[in-house]
Every structure is written in C-alpha cells, then in structure tokens.
Design a protein around this motif. Structure first.
Motif, PDB file in Angstrom:
ATOM      1  N   HIS A 183      32.336 -33.275  -2.700  1.00 36.98           N
ATOM      2  CA  HIS A 183      30.898 -34.062  -2.950  1.00 36.98           C
ATOM      3  C   HIS A 183      30.582 -34.830  -4.288  1.00 36.98           C
ATOM      4  CE1 HIS A 183      29.941 -32.022   1.000  1.00 36.98           C
ATOM      5  NE2 HIS A 183      30.497 -31.056   0.205  1.00 36.98           N
ATOM      6  N   GLU A 201      26.248 -27.067  -4.190  1.00 32.60           N
ATOM      7  CA  GLU A 201      27.724 -26.986  -3.690  1.00 32.60           C
ATOM      8  C   GLU A 201      28.352 -27.938  -4.647  1.00 32.60           C
ATOM      9  OE1 GLU A 201      28.787 -28.379  -0.056  1.00 32.60           O
ATOM     10  OE2 GLU A 201      30.550 -27.924  -0.084  1.00 32.60           O
ATOM     11  N   HIS A 256      35.192 -26.264  -1.763  1.00 29.01           N
ATOM     12  CA  HIS A 256      33.800 -26.464  -1.012  1.00 29.01           C
ATOM     13  C   HIS A 256      33.270 -25.095  -0.672  1.00 29.01           C
ATOM     14  CE1 HIS A 256      33.786 -30.786   0.640  1.00 29.01           C
ATOM     15  NE2 HIS A 256      35.228 -30.854   0.180  1.00 29.01           N
ATOM     16  N   THR A 257      31.732 -25.186  -0.494  1.00 28.60           N
ATOM     17  CA  THR A 257      31.083 -24.004   0.001  1.00 28.60           C
ATOM     18  C   THR A 257      30.700 -24.544   1.158  1.00 28.60           C
ATOM     19  OG1 THR A 257      29.059 -24.547  -1.284  1.00 28.60           O
ATOM     20  CG2 THR A 257      30.658 -23.186  -2.400  1.00 28.60           C
ATOM     21  N   ARG A 323      41.856 -27.191   2.182  1.00 32.99           N
ATOM     22  CA  ARG A 323      40.385 -27.535   1.756  1.00 32.99           C
ATOM     23  C   ARG A 323      39.795 -25.891   2.046  1.00 32.99           C
ATOM     24  NH1 ARG A 323      35.549 -31.227   4.025  1.00 32.99           N
ATOM     25  NH2 ARG A 323      34.021 -29.673   4.177  1.00 32.99           N
TER      26      ARG A 323
HETATM   27 ZN   LIG Z   1      31.148 -29.185   1.381  1.00 27.42          ZN
END
Ligand SMILES: [Zn+2]
Length: 389
Positions: A183, A201, A256-257, A323
């Motif tokens: 992001h 995030e 990522h979260t 990821r």
């Molecule tokens: Zn994400």
C-alpha cells in the motif's frame, strides 16, 4: 452431409483413416487404405468414446469436426485468437497443457484458443523476450520446444531460482533482498480508526520494512525498499515486481497486515506463487514455509499457514517471492501485539532467520527458531563470511 459409414470407400475414408492412425487408434498398414473396414469402425467408435460423442461407428458432421480438430499436431500451424470462430484442436490442447505445466493461467485445457489462452501466450512471450502478440507461430513454438520437458513442474525462471540459490552457498553476505511494504500513498490499506493506537496498514508495514532493512543490512545483505514512508501515490503490484526484477533481487518479501469484519479473525499467513493445481514455485514455497514457521515459532501469532496464489506480485517476480500477512489489524489481540515495537522486532528477526535458512542447503538446515540473528551480526562485524554453523 450423409455420414461416412462402414463399407464406404474413397478419399474421405482415406483421410479419416490417416487421422485415426495418427492418434494411434488404427494400426498403420498398406492394406485397405481407402476402405471403411471393421478396424476403421472400431477405431471410430474408440475415438467417439474418447471425445464424449455418441458412439455409432459412423462419421457424421460432429465426428468429422472432432476428427478435423484432432489431426492438428502442435507446431503444424500458427495458432492465434480468431474471432468470431476460435481455433480448436489437439494442438491447442497440447499448447494449453504445456502452458499450464509452466504455471501460466489458461483456465483449463479445453482445446479452444480463446482470449485467456492468447493472454497466457503473450505473458509467456513477454517473459521469454519475444514479441507479445498472443499468437503461437514458429518463433514461439521454437522457444517452447527449446525449453523441452525440463520445465515440467515449474516455470524456467524457477529452475534458475534454485540454481542461483545453490550457487550462492550458505552466505547471506552480498545478496540483494527487496522488501516491499504494501500500500502507501493514497491507499492506506487496512485502517482501524480507534484510540491513540491508530495505525494504518501502510504505516505499520513501512515500520516493519525499515526494521527489516536494518537487520538485513547488519547481516551484510543489500536491501532495497519499494517505497518510502509517505509516497505520493500507490505503486501497482506489477511495478513493484518489475522493480525487484530490474534490481536483480535474490529474494522478494512483501509485507502486509490483514483485516476482517470479524474481530475474532487473527493470525499470520504467507503466500507464494502457485496455481493450486500442483504448479508451484518450489523456492517460493520453501521461503514461504520458512517465513511462516519462524514467525509462528518466535511470535506466537496464530498459524494461518501458507497458500499458493497467482497474484501479479508473485507471478511477475523472477526470484523467490512471498507476501506475508503479519496478523490482523482488526483483531484486538493481533493489534495489541503489533503496536508494541519489541513485538515488531521479534517479527523482523523471524523473517531474517527465514531468509538466512534459504541459503542453507536443505540437508544442512537448522531447527525453526534456532538461529540467533544477533550472532549473524557479530559474525559480519568480525569480518568473516556468515556461514551455516
Ligand atoms: Zn495489504
């Protein structure tokens, strides 16, 4: 048209027999070349059965079309996406099966050269440095043939991946790792708008990425982040993959979260390239397994396991790529942990240990949770190569 049936003779029968012989349904022989004999009838019945046609031992319009499609061997004609009447045939099916084996998304091998097959061919051409026109002519066919059977079970670049890792030996020093905080810019990712612990995030994964950058750099690894803390816009995944390719990265890690409407959803999951029907990036899968196990062992996050995905980020990167979704920001439990900087350090340490283990030969690998990351740093400081000991 009147069905061609037992007892008939002529050039049409000769042609039918030639196709059936090519399919190994009829023994090749000089006798009865243009006669629809009992052997021919048996072969036609076998062919009809294999194609799900009604089995009557005669060649009507439908069986004729199926035979016509069946006579094409891969390479005998140029294949392309024709509209409105798409090309069909055994050659299309063979091509689709080859592409599927190599991890390209053609849907299923249905012997019809549709849009999806054309897109998969273009993807293959792009990765092989050919003009990506989506049609399969002599040049593309030649490239497919040169790849031969050695690519079964993995795309050619995956074979290069594991070769490169073998040649690198157990050393982390001098490797290039691209760390990709997800992001950013106008896209904050998962947002939990409550209280003083408000993290997005995008901010959280950037914090993790810079901690990871520090740890890896201390172990002698060249690290490159795909974005800064406050980029103007959000870089698309395809461009993040492209960036990693152009940097010649050895490993790609996207951070990522996760988020879910149900606050009870929690845990860590790691994704690698694969189609779910057995086609997988072997090195990507190994890295994903290591990252997942080290994180679970060192942080106590719930184990949501590893999964194969065909996401662009994983498909377009030419090195082992994963990821990681390190917990749910929407889970009070996970969020409580993630906002603690000491917890984030443990997470990062787990990822460093996983990357280090990628460079141990499988037979010399060590138990999960056993690598002391600070020892790596000390070893680098002492000026010797970091090895597996
Ligand atoms: Zn994400």
């Amino acid at each position: 048209m009147r069905p061609i049936r037992p007892g008939d003779r002529g050039p049409a029968v000769r042609e039918i027999r030639a196709v059936l012989t090519g399919l190994d349904l009829l023994a090749a022989g000089p006798s009865a070349g243009d006669e629809f004999d009992a052997d021919t009838e048996r072969a036609v019945r076998a062919f009809q059965q294999s194609r799900g046609l009604s089995v009557d031992g005669r060649v009507g319009a439908e069986t004729w079309r199926a035979l016509d499609a069946a006579r094409w061997r891969l390479g005998a004609r140029t294949l392309y996406h024709a509209v409105p009447e798409p090309l069909t045939g055994e050659d299309v099916r063979s091509l689709q099966e080859r592409l599927l084996e190599m991890g390209y998304d053609v849907g299923r091998a249905d012997a019809v050269y549709g849009v999806r097959t054309s897109r998969a061919v273009a993807q293959f051409q792009r990765e092989m440095g050919l003009k990506p026109d989506g049609s399969c002519g002599p040049q593309t066919m030649g490239t497919l043939r040169r790849l031969g059977r050695k690519v079964v079970g993995g795309r050619p670049q995956w074979l290069r991946e594991s070769d490169a890792i073998r040649q690198a030996g157990p050393a982390l020093v001098g490797r290039t790792v691209v760390v990709d905080p997800g992001h950013g810019g106008t896209d904050p990712g998962v947002v939990v708008p409550d209280g003083p612990l408000r993290w997005t995030e995008a901010d959280l994964v950037h914090d993790l990425a810079s901690r990871l950058e520090g740890r890896l750099a201390a172990a002698g690894v060249r690290v490159q982040l795909t974005r800064g803390p406050t980029p103007q816009s959000c870089l698309p995944d395809a461009e993040r993959a492209q960036l990693a390719n152009s940097l010649g990265a050895d490993v790609f890690i996207s951070l990522h979260t996760d988020g879910h409407a149900n606050p009870a959803a929690e845990g860590v999951a790691t994704y690698h390239y694969g189609t779910g029907n057995g086609v997988t990036s072997a090195t990507g899968e190994r890295l994903a397994g290591l990252v997942q196990r080290e994180i679970v062992a060192r942080t106590g996050l719930r184990d949501c396991r590893t999964h194969a995905k065909t996401w662009e980020l994983l498909r377009l990167t030419r090195m082992p790529a994963v990821r990681v979704e390190v917990g749910y920001l929407t889970s009070p439990t996970d969020r409580g942990r993630l906002v603690d900087p000491r917890f984030r350090d443990r997470l990062v340490e787990a990822i460093v240990a996983a990357v280090q283990r990628m460079y141990f030969p499988v037979e010399r690998d060590v138990p999960t949770g056993s690598i002391d990351v600070s020892a790596l740093r000390a070893a680098v400081a002492a000026g010797r190569r970091v090895g597996a000991n």
